[in-house]
Design a protein around this motif. Structure first.
Motif, PDB file in Angstrom:
ATOM      1  N   CYS A   1      -4.616  -6.060  43.157  1.00 60.21           N
ATOM      2  CA  CYS A   1      -6.025  -6.353  43.452  1.00 60.21           C
ATOM      3  C   CYS A   1      -6.906  -6.045  42.234  1.00 60.21           C
ATOM      4  O   CYS A   1      -7.796  -6.833  41.890  1.00 60.21           O
ATOM      5  CB  CYS A   1      -6.496  -5.557  44.661  1.00 60.21           C
TER       6      CYS A   1
ATOM      7  N   TRP B   1     -10.071  -8.720  42.287  1.00 59.82           N
ATOM      8  CA  TRP B   1     -10.573  -8.395  43.616  1.00 59.82           C
ATOM      9  C   TRP B   1     -11.604  -7.278  43.497  1.00 59.82           C
ATOM     10  O   TRP B   1     -11.478  -6.392  42.661  1.00 59.82           O
ATOM     11  CB  TRP B   1      -9.431  -7.950  44.525  1.00 59.82           C
TER      12      TRP B   1
ATOM     13  N   LYS C   1     -12.120 -10.980  47.548  1.00 56.40           N
ATOM     14  CA  LYS C   1     -12.123 -11.856  46.380  1.00 56.40           C
ATOM     15  C   LYS C   1     -12.864 -13.131  46.749  1.00 56.40           C
ATOM     16  O   LYS C   1     -12.532 -13.789  47.734  1.00 56.40           O
ATOM     17  CB  LYS C   1     -10.704 -12.186  45.937  1.00 56.40           C
TER      18      LYS C   1
END
Length: 72
Positions: free
Chosen positions: A11, A16, A29
């Protein structure tokens, strides 16, 4: 199977946004088509079991295993 640490690293490296930090990490995201993907990452360090991992990969991250492995 990947660990929760691997998922968190993915991530972070894949752009993200961490939007909530409680007993879990919550990431989102923003996609170009206006949609948001969301996932929750345990603060544990163990492996993610197979069935749960498949659901996370396909439904939440929406990437292939190959793409995931390149980012971690």
């Amino acid at each position: 199977m990947p660990s929760w640490r691997d998922l968190r690293r993915f991530c972070q490296r894949d752009g993200w946004e961490l939007y909530k930090d409680t007993d879990h990490y919550f990431y989102k995201k923003h996609l170009e088509d206006g949609r948001y993907l969301r996932t929750r990452v345990s603060k544990g360090s163990g492996e993610i079991n197979g069935r749960l991992w498949n659901d996370i990969l396909k439904k939440q991250l929406q990437v292939t295993m190959e793409y995931f492995n390149k980012k971690i």
